[in-house]
Scaffold this motif. Structure first.
Motif, PDB file in Angstrom:
ATOM      1  N   GLY A  12      23.988 -43.691  -2.162  1.00 50.89           N
ATOM      2  CA  GLY A  12      24.477 -43.202  -0.882  1.00 50.89           C
ATOM      3  C   GLY A  12      25.518 -42.105  -0.973  1.00 50.89           C
ATOM      4  N   ALA A  13      25.901 -41.711  -2.180  1.00 52.61           N
ATOM      5  CA  ALA A  13      26.906 -40.660  -2.343  1.00 52.61           C
ATOM      6  C   ALA A  13      26.412 -39.303  -1.858  1.00 52.61           C
ATOM      7  CB  ALA A  13      27.345 -40.560  -3.805  1.00 52.61           C
ATOM      8  N   VAL A  14      25.084 -39.080  -1.972  1.00 58.06           N
ATOM      9  CA  VAL A  14      24.476 -37.821  -1.520  1.00 58.06           C
ATOM     10  C   VAL A  14      23.554 -38.134  -0.352  1.00 58.06           C
ATOM     11  CG1 VAL A  14      23.027 -35.852  -2.140  1.00 58.06           C
ATOM     12  CG2 VAL A  14      24.539 -36.860  -3.860  1.00 58.06           C
ATOM     13  N   GLN A  15      23.691 -37.368   0.727  1.00 57.48           N
ATOM     14  CA  GLN A  15      22.812 -37.538   1.884  1.00 57.48           C
ATOM     15  C   GLN A  15      22.280 -36.190   2.320  1.00 57.48           C
ATOM     16  OE1 GLN A  15      24.962 -39.745   4.883  1.00 57.48           O
ATOM     17  NE2 GLN A  15      25.040 -41.581   3.631  1.00 57.48           N
ATOM     18  N   LEU A  16      21.015 -36.194   2.728  1.00 58.89           N
ATOM     19  CA  LEU A  16      20.336 -34.993   3.209  1.00 58.89           C
ATOM     20  C   LEU A  16      19.920 -35.168   4.655  1.00 58.89           C
ATOM     21  CD1 LEU A  16      17.705 -34.511   0.317  1.00 58.89           C
ATOM     22  CD2 LEU A  16      20.026 -33.582   0.420  1.00 58.89           C
ATOM     23  N   GLU A  17      19.803 -34.051   5.360  1.00 60.83           N
ATOM     24  CA  GLU A  17      19.116 -34.006   6.650  1.00 60.83           C
ATOM     25  C   GLU A  17      17.899 -33.125   6.486  1.00 60.83           C
ATOM     26  OE1 GLU A  17      22.452 -34.715  10.142  1.00 60.83           O
ATOM     27  OE2 GLU A  17      21.550 -32.736   9.924  1.00 60.83           O
ATOM     28  N   LEU A  18      16.773 -33.620   6.977  1.00 63.23           N
ATOM     29  CA  LEU A  18      15.497 -32.904   6.918  1.00 63.23           C
ATOM     30  C   LEU A  18      15.078 -32.609   8.344  1.00 63.23           C
ATOM     31  CD1 LEU A  18      13.848 -35.416   4.434  1.00 63.23           C
ATOM     32  CD2 LEU A  18      15.096 -33.339   3.855  1.00 63.23           C
TER      33      LEU A  18
END
Length: 142
Positions: A12-18
């Motif tokens: 969960g340290a890195v999150q993306l929005e697509l």
């Protein structure tokens, strides 16, 4: 209004929005994807690069370039694969299994010439890539 989905690393340290929809959904059988993911097949979703935004943890992303065609990024906290930038074609691959609730519907197989697992699904199977993605366009039988 465009659909917005999320993705990210295992911890969960890195999150993306697509944003929007992927241009291509495919199974990749290349040795690089298999080695990076530790799996016999990669469920690839290729999005226009501007549609993939790192919204959290950009400082946690580490890039590995086996070739200039694929810039693989993973989380330096948990080690999980997050995305692959493909600058020559302006696309970013987000592994399908990292997108919660996403209905993966591949339309083709790429690098089937390198397969280690036969898949009998009736989808087109390219030896490498379709011509419009810079490949030979050669097809293989199931």
């Amino acid at each position: 209004m465009s659909q917005v989905r999320t993705s990210g690393c295992f911890c969960g340290a890195v999150q993306l929005e697509l944003t929007g929809e992927p241009n291509v959904q495919a199974y990749c059988h290349c040795g690089s994807c298999r080695g990076w993911l530790g799996a016999p097949i990669h469920g690839a979703t290729l999005w226009p690069t501007p549609s993939v935004t790192v919204v959290k943890g950009a400082d946690k992303l580490v890039t590995f370039k086996k070739t200039e065609a694929s810039h693989r990024q993973f989380c330096n906290s948990c080690g999980s694969p997050v995305l692959v930038r493909h600058p020559a074609i302006g696309m970013t691959d987000v592994p399908s299994g990292t997108i919660p609730g996403f209905a993966f519907k591949p339309t083709l197989h790429v690098h089937y010439g390198e397969k280690v697992l036969t898949v009998l699904d009736g989808l087109p199977k390219f030896k490498d890539f379709p011509k419009d993605f810079g490949g030979s366009g050669d097809m293989l039988a199931e």
